[in-house]
Design a protein around this motif. Structure first.
Motif, short mmCIF file in Angstrom:
data_model
loop_
_atom_site.label_atom_id
_atom_site.label_comp_id
_atom_site.label_asym_id
_atom_site.label_seq_id
_atom_site.Cartn_x
_atom_site.Cartn_y
_atom_site.Cartn_z
N THR A 140 88.62 68.20 -115.51
CA THR A 140 87.21 68.59 -115.43
C THR A 140 87.10 70.11 -115.45
N VAL A 141 86.25 70.62 -116.34
CA VAL A 141 86.03 72.06 -116.48
C VAL A 141 84.66 72.40 -115.86
N TYR A 142 84.65 73.39 -114.98
CA TYR A 142 83.42 73.86 -114.36
C TYR A 142 83.16 75.30 -114.80
N TYR A 143 81.94 75.57 -115.24
CA TYR A 143 81.50 76.94 -115.52
C TYR A 143 80.44 77.32 -114.49
N THR A 144 80.51 78.58 -114.01
CA THR A 144 79.50 79.10 -113.09
C THR A 144 79.10 80.49 -113.56
N ILE A 145 77.80 80.74 -113.64
CA ILE A 145 77.29 82.08 -113.92
C ILE A 145 76.63 82.60 -112.65
#
Length: 265
Positions: A140-145
């Protein structure tokens, strides 16, 4: 607040009012940005002084806090399924292949990512996860800005599933020649499995079927070291099959030639 889609806003405030018992008073700003000036996110101190005609001075100050209430946005790729790289049990994502579809903020922001692998191990990084090597299974890949000034953030996630679709490599033993047992039309022969390798599986299931000289066909037999089989006179064809943990199969053929016992004729 800020202008929409911008990291600045115009601040307007009331000029302080000053009164004096004897004369008129001049009010002057002595600190801080000017009224109506475009301001970035932050805390600003505004100071004024009041001076009468006798030179008496009094000051006051207050703060202007410019805040960002507009959330940043990051949009992820859909879930993807990929085959492992040839000869490998993992997939190295090409440059730009897993970039966010959208990463936008009205103010300065930073994008970070996290990958949780099939084994639960977590890896962290910044900007773009593309180039990361994914192991077999589902990660699972998580992106956060995250905005630098306000700390506001937004995140999204997607899965990367790596499958093994590569068949094993198999090589059969050479043809074997035997003489039938004395007084019989067959020979019991110890079997030796073909050599085989696989990109992911250290061990594989091995099966064999025998196509006899009389065109008979045996059932598929699971092979274990030390197994033997009774072959009739003539040339039999043995089909060997290896199956890896993902269910990928490869096969090869081996000939077994059993000659009659001439001494017994």
């Amino acid at each position: 607040g800020l202008f929409s889609d911008a990291c600045e806003g115009g601040a307007i405030w009331s000029i302080p009012v000053a009164n004096d018992n004897c004369s008129q008073v001049e009010v002057t700003q002595i600190e801080g940005p000017a009224r109506g000036e475009l301001l970035e996110v932050g805390l600003y101190t505004i100071a004024y002084q009041a001076e009468d005609e006798a030179g008496n001075i009094e000051t006051c100050s207050f703060n202007i806090n410019v805040i960002d209430t507009e959330d940043p946005v990051v949009v992820c790729q859909p879930n993807i399924i990929m085959d492992a790289d040839a000869g490998s049990c993992s997939w190295k994502s090409p440059s730009g292949s897993l970039s966010p579809l959208l990463a936008n903020s009205n103010c300065k922001a930073e994008v970070s990512w996290k990958v949780v692998g099939p084994d639960g191990v977590q890896t962290n990084g910044k900007d773009d996860v593309s180039g990361f090597e994914f192991d077999l299974g589902t990660s699972t890949v998580y992106y956060t800005i995250t905005e630098s000034a306000s700390g506001q953030n937004w995140d999204c996630n997607f899965t990367v599933t790596i499958e093994d679709s590569e068949a094993p490599i198999i090589e059969c033993q050479p043809m074997l020649e035997f003489t039938a047992n004395a007084g019989e039309c067959s020979a019991v022969i110890d079997l030796f499995a073909p050599t085989s390798t696989d990109n992911c599986s250290a061990s594989m299931d091995v099966y064999f079927s025998v196509f006899g000289p009389d065109n008979s066909v045996s059932e598929s037999n699971s092979f274990s070291a030390g197994d033997s089989y009774e072959f009739s006179n003539g040339i039999s064809h043995v089909e060997w099959v290896v199956v890896d943990k993902a269910g990928n199969k490869s096969s090869c053929w081996q000939n077994i030639w059993v000659s009659p016992d001439i001494d017994a004729l």
